[in-house]
Write an enzyme that holds these catalytic residues in place. Structure first.
Site, PDB file in Angstrom:
ATOM      1  N   TYR A 152       0.840  -1.201   0.000  1.00  0.00           N
ATOM      2  CA  TYR A 152       0.000   0.000   0.000  1.00  0.00           C
ATOM      3  C   TYR A 152       0.881   1.260   0.000  1.00  0.00           C
ATOM      4  O   TYR A 152       0.896   2.020  -0.936  1.00  0.00           O
ATOM      5  CB  TYR A 152      -0.860   0.041   1.276  1.00  0.00           C
ATOM      6  N   SER A 153       1.613   1.496   1.126  1.00  0.00           N
ATOM      7  CA  SER A 153       2.292   2.779   1.332  1.00  0.00           C
ATOM      8  C   SER A 153       3.380   3.031   0.285  1.00  0.00           C
ATOM      9  O   SER A 153       4.044   2.106  -0.168  1.00  0.00           O
ATOM     10  CB  SER A 153       2.956   2.812   2.709  1.00  0.00           C
ATOM     11  N   SER A 164       5.921  -4.571   5.262  1.00  0.00           N
ATOM     12  CA  SER A 164       6.305  -5.599   6.244  1.00  0.00           C
ATOM     13  C   SER A 164       6.363  -6.959   5.557  1.00  0.00           C
ATOM     14  O   SER A 164       5.453  -7.318   4.790  1.00  0.00           O
ATOM     15  CB  SER A 164       5.275  -5.681   7.370  1.00  0.00           C
ATOM     16  N   GLU A 195      -7.418  -5.227   8.834  1.00  0.00           N
ATOM     17  CA  GLU A 195      -6.122  -5.021   9.485  1.00  0.00           C
ATOM     18  C   GLU A 195      -6.311  -4.401  10.873  1.00  0.00           C
ATOM     19  O   GLU A 195      -5.740  -4.857  11.858  1.00  0.00           O
ATOM     20  CB  GLU A 195      -5.248  -4.096   8.619  1.00  0.00           C
ATOM     21  N   GLU A 252      -3.731   9.521  14.537  1.00  0.00           N
ATOM     22  CA  GLU A 252      -4.459  10.707  14.071  1.00  0.00           C
ATOM     23  C   GLU A 252      -5.467  10.316  12.982  1.00  0.00           C
ATOM     24  O   GLU A 252      -6.602  10.801  12.953  1.00  0.00           O
ATOM     25  CB  GLU A 252      -3.484  11.765  13.507  1.00  0.00           C
TER      26      GLU A 252
END
Ligand SMILES: Cc1cc2nc3c(=O)[nH]c(=O)nc-3n(C[C@H](O)[C@H](O)[C@H](O)COP(=O)(O)OP(=O)(O)OC[C@H]3O[C@@H](n4cnc5c(N)ncnc54)[C@H](O)[C@@H]3O)c2cc1C
Length: 379
Positions: free
Chosen positions: A118-119, A151, A234, A348
């Protein structure tokens, strides 16, 4: 269908077979693989999966019963957690029959490891701003781009990939979810060394990697909806105690005794607060319908509090702690604790999600939500 008592009996019998199965195997990945294979073959590896895909179609309370019985008695799922808790349920719920046939069984049996692509360097919290591209070429997708913080990518066989398939529409609409085979020439994985000393996550450079056109999860362009679905799995899994573990209250009580501060009222109050938080996390997980960001926030709060208590108990000697083995050393536990608040989306972002989706507060202002991605100004 079996009653809860019969089911618990079946689970206990299976768990009793584990010590003999795992004897002599120390490597966490190998232990997890042995356990998952045996669990699947015993009919306990796909409890909430449909029967046509090797599952049992059991209700949530029996799935919870398995979790309770196996807690502390079964090995951790180690590197298989991303597949089992996140990617495979998403494929089960939204994948084509071809994807279900191909991926569910090997993933659940521990034959294949998954990672989550994803990131990106320019898209973390603002995940919809991702720039990795997937372009059709005959009966394949050609993928180009870069992922980061992935990861388990170094061990993974498959990656669940978010890529942009249409830049002419606003950023949330032109994304697709695909399955990327990691073992191919166009995929280069470079481990990143974390401050704990280990390299759990990686950079992944993707250059002209290939994916069959039919390996889209759901439909082309519907990737954002599926990305959110997978993130909910997740966050539920992290909130339920999957993934990294906070330093345990029991270890901190031992540390307080060792330092002869276990009768200090302030220390006792800290330890009681930590114990209460652990109970709250457990109770929240027994409730159905709770938003996954709530449990994830509680869990990351628990992880950070445990780490700060450890540091205070050790002061000033904590600076002399060495890194220690993964999951064992005090320094490892403390240095790993900020990750609770980052992996799976930051605290956040969980609060923004709860504000907007649960409390109905106004959405965050954004200048790029409604214009084509190709016209968004980027660094
Ligand atoms: C241990 C670990 C494992 C990970 N594993 C994976 C993985 O397997 N696969 C994967 O794809 N990613 C993974 N990640 C990446 C993780 O999802 C991102 O780090 C996270 O989403 C934050 O993105 P970022 O690092 O780019 O920070 P940024 O998005 O740049 O955020 C920086 C800071 O700004 C704050 N912020 C940003 N936007 C807002 C906003 N709108 N409102 C309020 N505050 C805001 C954030 O909360 C944060 O404090 C992992 C991260 C960690 C730490």
């Amino acid at each position: 269908m079996s009653t809860e008592a019969e089911f618990r009996h079946e689970v206990r019998q299976f768990l009793e077979s584990l010590p003999a199965l795992l004897a002599g195997t120390d490597d966490p990945l190998k232990r997890a693989r042995l356990y998952l294979g045996a669990r699947f073959d015993a009919g306990l590896g796909a409890l909430d999966y449909p029967t046509e895909h090797g599952g049992r179609d059991l209700p949530r309370d029996l799935v919870m019963a398995y979790r309770q019985e196996s807690s502390g008695r079964a090995p951790a799922e180690a590197g298989f957690g991303i597949g089992i808790s996140m990617c495979l349920p998403t494929i089960r719920d939204h994948g084509s029959n071809e994807l279900k046939e191909r991926f569910l069984r090997p993933g659940l049996r521990g034959d294949e490891i998954w990672c989550q692509l994803y990131s990106e360097p320019g898209a973390g919290s603002d995940l919809a701003g991702l720039a990795t591209r997937a372009a059709r070429d005959g009966d394949e997708w050609i993928i180009n781009g870069q992922k980061v913080w992935t990861s388990g990518a170094a061990e993974a066989d498959m990656g669940i990939l978010l890529a942009r398939t249409d830049s002419s529409v606003p950023k949330h609409r032109g994304i697709s979810m695909l399955v990327l085979p990691m073992d191919q020439p166009g995929v280069e994985v470079r481990p990143l060394r974390q401050m704990t000393g280990v390299s759990h996550f990686n950079e992944v450079f993707i250059e002209d990697a290939r994916i069959p056109t039919s390996w889209v999860v759901g439909t082309e362009g519907d990737g954002w909806r599926l990305a959110v679905t997978l993130l909910a799995y997740e966050r539920s899994s992290l909130g339920a105690g999957g993934g990294r573990q906070p330093i345990s209250t029991g270890r901190l009580i031992d540390l307080a005794r060792e330092r002869s501060v276990n009768m200090d009222p302030v220390v006792r109050q800290d330890l009681a607060r930590l114990h209460s938080q652990a109970l709250i996390v457990g109770w929240l997980n027994q409730r159905s319908g709770i938003h996954p960001s709530v449990t994830k926030l509680w869990r990351s709060r628990q992880g950070r509090l445990a780490s700060s208590i450890a540091c205070r108990l050790a002061f000033p000697g904590g600076a002399a702690w060495d890194e220690g083995a993964e999951g064992e050393g005090w320094a490892y536990g403390v240095l790993d604790s900020p990750a609770h608040s980052l992996g799976g989306g930051t605290d956040e972002i969980q609060r923004n999600t709860l504000g907007e989706r649960v409390l109905g507060l106004p959405r965050e202002p954004a200048v790029d939500r409604d214009i084509p991605f190709s016209e968004v100004r980027r660094n």
